[in-house]
Design an enzyme around this catalytic site. Structure first.
Site, PDB file in Angstrom:
ATOM      1  N   LYS A   1     -38.704  19.036  18.737  1.00  0.00           N
ATOM      2  CA  LYS A   1     -37.413  18.685  18.104  1.00  0.00           C
ATOM      3  C   LYS A   1     -37.537  18.686  16.586  1.00  0.00           C
ATOM      4  CE  LYS A   1     -33.138  17.690  17.749  1.00  0.00           C
ATOM      5  NZ  LYS A   1     -32.567  16.460  17.321  1.00  0.00           N
TER       6      LYS A   1
ATOM      7  N   GLU B   1     -33.122  24.449  11.957  1.00  0.00           N
ATOM      8  CA  GLU B   1     -31.689  24.182  11.728  1.00  0.00           C
ATOM      9  C   GLU B   1     -31.408  24.033  10.216  1.00  0.00           C
ATOM     10  OE1 GLU B   1     -29.930  21.002  14.316  1.00  0.00           O
ATOM     11  OE2 GLU B   1     -29.568  20.065  12.379  1.00  0.00           O
TER      12      GLU B   1
HETATM   13  N1  LIG Z   1     -25.834  12.346  15.541  1.00  0.00           N
HETATM   14  C1  LIG Z   1     -26.468  13.445  15.922  1.00  0.00           C
HETATM   15  O1  LIG Z   1     -25.977  14.565  15.813  1.00  0.00           O
HETATM   16  C2  LIG Z   1     -27.857  13.362  16.550  1.00  0.00           C
HETATM   17  C3  LIG Z   1     -28.316  14.461  17.292  1.00  0.00           C
HETATM   18  C4  LIG Z   1     -29.550  14.384  17.931  1.00  0.00           C
HETATM   19  C5  LIG Z   1     -30.334  13.237  17.810  1.00  0.00           C
HETATM   20  N2  LIG Z   1     -29.888  12.184  17.057  1.00  0.00           N
HETATM   21  C6  LIG Z   1     -30.751  10.988  16.989  1.00  0.00           C
HETATM   22  O2  LIG Z   1     -30.270  10.037  17.932  1.00  0.00           O
HETATM   23  C7  LIG Z   1     -30.552   8.711  17.462  1.00  0.00           C
HETATM   24  C8  LIG Z   1     -29.241   7.935  17.393  1.00  0.00           C
HETATM   25  O3  LIG Z   1     -28.386   8.605  16.480  1.00  0.00           O
HETATM   26  P1  LIG Z   1     -26.811   8.328  16.397  1.00  0.00           P
HETATM   27  O4  LIG Z   1     -26.259   9.431  15.576  1.00  0.00           O
HETATM   28  O5  LIG Z   1     -26.250   8.074  17.741  1.00  0.00           O
HETATM   29  O6  LIG Z   1     -26.820   6.955  15.553  1.00  0.00           O
HETATM   30  P2  LIG Z   1     -25.659   5.893  15.380  1.00  0.00           P
HETATM   31  O7  LIG Z   1     -24.322   6.501  15.638  1.00  0.00           O
HETATM   32  O8  LIG Z   1     -25.914   5.220  14.086  1.00  0.00           O
HETATM   33  O9  LIG Z   1     -25.924   4.829  16.561  1.00  0.00           O
HETATM   34  C9  LIG Z   1     -27.089   4.058  16.598  1.00  0.00           C
HETATM   35  C10 LIG Z   1     -26.976   3.045  17.732  1.00  0.00           C
HETATM   36  O10 LIG Z   1     -28.212   2.306  17.756  1.00  0.00           O
HETATM   37  C11 LIG Z   1     -27.920   0.922  17.782  1.00  0.00           C
HETATM   38  N3  LIG Z   1     -28.991   0.190  17.126  1.00  0.00           N
HETATM   39  C12 LIG Z   1     -29.400   0.298  15.845  1.00  0.00           C
HETATM   40  N4  LIG Z   1     -30.426  -0.556  15.598  1.00  0.00           N
HETATM   41  C13 LIG Z   1     -30.644  -1.201  16.760  1.00  0.00           C
HETATM   42  C14 LIG Z   1     -31.544  -2.197  17.157  1.00  0.00           C
HETATM   43  N5  LIG Z   1     -32.452  -2.696  16.297  1.00  0.00           N
HETATM   44  N6  LIG Z   1     -31.487  -2.664  18.421  1.00  0.00           N
HETATM   45  C15 LIG Z   1     -30.576  -2.180  19.298  1.00  0.00           C
HETATM   46  N7  LIG Z   1     -29.701  -1.218  18.988  1.00  0.00           N
HETATM   47  C16 LIG Z   1     -29.725  -0.746  17.739  1.00  0.00           C
HETATM   48  C17 LIG Z   1     -26.616   0.793  17.041  1.00  0.00           C
HETATM   49  O11 LIG Z   1     -26.005  -0.419  17.405  1.00  0.00           O
HETATM   50  P3  LIG Z   1     -24.853  -1.047  16.462  1.00  0.00           P
HETATM   51  O12 LIG Z   1     -23.754  -0.035  16.395  1.00  0.00           O
HETATM   52  O13 LIG Z   1     -24.467  -2.276  17.190  1.00  0.00           O
HETATM   53  O14 LIG Z   1     -25.506  -1.296  15.111  1.00  0.00           O
HETATM   54  C18 LIG Z   1     -25.867   2.016  17.556  1.00  0.00           C
HETATM   55  O15 LIG Z   1     -25.291   1.745  18.805  1.00  0.00           O
HETATM   56  C19 LIG Z   1     -31.225   8.878  16.106  1.00  0.00           C
HETATM   57  O16 LIG Z   1     -32.629   8.889  16.279  1.00  0.00           O
HETATM   58  C20 LIG Z   1     -30.768  10.257  15.651  1.00  0.00           C
HETATM   59  O17 LIG Z   1     -31.658  10.855  14.734  1.00  0.00           O
HETATM   60  C21 LIG Z   1     -28.643  12.199  16.440  1.00  0.00           C
END
Ligand SMILES: NC(=O)c1ccc[n+]([C@@H]2O[C@H](COP(=O)([O-])OP(=O)(O)OC[C@H]3O[C@@H](n4cnc5c(N)ncnc54)[C@H](OP(=O)(O)O)[C@@H]3O)[C@@H](O)[C@H]2O)c1
Length: 301
Positions: A173, A180
Site C-alpha cells: 500500500k 499514486e
Molecule cells: N480517506 C481515504 O481516502 C483513505 C483511503 C485509504 C486508506 N485510508 C486510511 O484509513 C484510515 C482512516 O482514514 P479516514 O479517512 O477514514 O479517517 P477519518 O475520516 O479521520 O476517520 C478516523 C476515524 O478514527 C476514529 N479515531 C481516531 N482516533 C481514534 C482513537 N484514538 N480511538 C478510536 N477511534 C479513533 C475517529 O473517531 P472520531 O470521529 O470520533 O474522532 C474516526 O471515526 C487512515 O489510516 C487513512 O490513512 C484513508
C-alpha cells in the site's frame, strides 16, 4: 461462515466499509472515539454502535476486529483492545500504517495467540459501491479464515490479494500510494501546461476526451473531469496539498534500499512546495484528493 465485524473507526473509510458490509448482510458493530461520531454512525449508517470497548466483550466465538483509524491512533486502540482479546481472534489494521509498525504489532499479538493482518485499502470512499482493492499481509491461515470478508469488500469480488508475511500488505500500500503521488503529479503538470498554452482549452473537455479510450485513461482522469464539472477552472481552490505519511515512508524506504524514486520523490517535494506557493498544478491535486477521499481542500478568501 461468520458474517460479523467489530469495527473501530467510523470516519470516511470506516463508514464506507460499514456501508458496504451492511448492504451485503454483514453484522457490523462499530465504535468511534467521540460521541458525535458514534451518534452520526448510528443515524447515517444504521449500524449498531457501542459506547465503550468493554461492550465488545459480549461478542462470542472467534472475532474479527477491523481497525480503521489514523496510523497515529493504532497503538492506542490496540492497547485498549488487548484487554479483551482472546486466542483465535483476528485483528485487521486497514489504515495506512507504516509496515515496520505492523510487523511489531503482529509479533506482540502473536504472543497472545491473536492473528494480525495488515491490509492496505485503496479505492477511497467511492469503494463503498463497487468495492475496494485490498493488499493483505500476515499469516495465510488467518487470511483464509476470513477470505469471505475480503471477497465481499473487494472490487467486483476480485480486488484482493494475499501478498505474504506480516508487513507485506502495508508495504504494497505504501508503494501504491507513492505511485499514486507520481501519477497525480503528472496529471497536474500536464493540465497546468494546457492552462498556460496559447489555446483556450475547456479543461473539463480535455479531461473527458483523455478519459475516453486514450492510453492515459484512468480513474483519476474520470475524477478530474468530475472535479472540473464541480469546481469549474479551480479558481476557488487553493493549491495546498496535504500528505498523510505514506509518500514520505516510500521515499525513505527507497533511500534505505538504494532505489531511485525520481518521480515519486519529486511529487512528494511538490506537495511540500504547495504549502508555500499557490500554483495551478497543485490545485489539480487538491481537488483530486477531494474527489477520491473527501480530503478537504482550502478555499481562497
Ligand atoms: N480517506 C481515504 O481516502 C483513505 C483511503 C485509504 C486508506 N485510508 C486510511 O484509513 C484510515 C482512516 O482514514 P479516514 O479517512 O477514514 O479517517 P477519518 O475520516 O479521520 O476517520 C478516523 C476515524 O478514527 C476514529 N479515531 C481516531 N482516533 C481514534 C482513537 N484514538 N480511538 C478510536 N477511534 C479513533 C475517529 O473517531 P472520531 O470521529 O470520533 O474522532 C474516526 O471515526 C487512515 O489510516 C487513512 O490513512 C484513508
Amino acid at each position: 461462515m461468520k458474517k460479523e465485524v467489530l469495527l473501530i473507526g467510523l470516519g470516511r473509510m470506516g463508514g464506507a466499509i460499514a456501508h458496504r458490509l451492511k448492504n451485503l448482510s454483514w453484522r457490523v458493530v462499530g465504535y468511534a472515539k467521540t460521541k458525535e461520531s458514534r451518534e452520526r454512525a448510528r443515524k447515517e449508517l444504521g449500524i449498531e454502535v457501542i459506547e465503550d470497548y468493554e461492550e465488545f466483550g459480549r461478542f462470542e466465538g472467534e472475532r474479527l476486529f477491523w481497525i480503521m483509524v489514523p496510523h497515529t491512533a493504532v497503538d492506542e486502540v490496540l492497547n485498549r483492545l488487548k484487554l479483551l482479546l482472546k486466542e483465535g481472534d483476528t485483528v485487521v489494521d486497514g489504515g495506512n500504517s507504516f509496515y515496520k509498525d505492523s510487523v511489531r504489532r503482529y509479533e506482540e499479538l502473536s504472543k497472545l495467540g491473536v492473528n494480525f493482518l495488515d491490509v492496505g485499502v485503496s479505492g477511497g470512499v467511492l469503494g463503498k459501491g463497487k468495492g475496494f482493492s485490498l493488499m493483505i499481509g500476515g499469516d495465510e491461515e488467518a487470511f483464509r479464515k476470513w477470505e469471505h470478508l475480503f471477497r465481499d469488500l473487494a472490487y467486483e469480488g476480485k480486488g484482493y490479494a494475499y501478498l505474504g508475511k506480516s508487513g507485506a500488505g502495508h508495504y504494497a500500500k505504501m508503494v501504491h500510494n507513492g505511485i499514486e503521488y507520481g501519477i497525480m503529479e503528472a496529471i497536474g503538470e500536464g493540465f497546468e501546461l494546457l492552462k498556460e498554452s496559447p489555446y483556450d482549452y475547456d479543461l473539463k473537455e480535455v479531461a473527458r476526451v483523455y478519459k475516453e479510450g486514450s492510453i492515459i485513461r484512468s480513474f483519476l482522469m474520470e475524477l478530474l473531469e468530475k472535479a472540473f464539472q464541480e469546481f469549474g477552472n479551480l479558481e476557488e481552490v487553493e493549491g495546498y496539498v496535504e500528505d498523510s505519511g505514506e509518500g514520505r515512508w516510500c521515499v525513505k524506504e527507497a533511500v534505505d534500499r538504494g532505489v531511485s524514486l525520481n518521480v515519486i520523490a519529486n511529487s512528494l517535494f511538490g506537495r511540500f512546495d504547495s504549502r508555500k506557493k499557490d500554483i495551478f498544478r497543485n490545485k489539480v491535486l487538491a481537488v483530486l484528493r477531494y474527489e477520491f477521499g473527501r480530503h478537504p481542500f482550502r478555499k481562497k478568501d
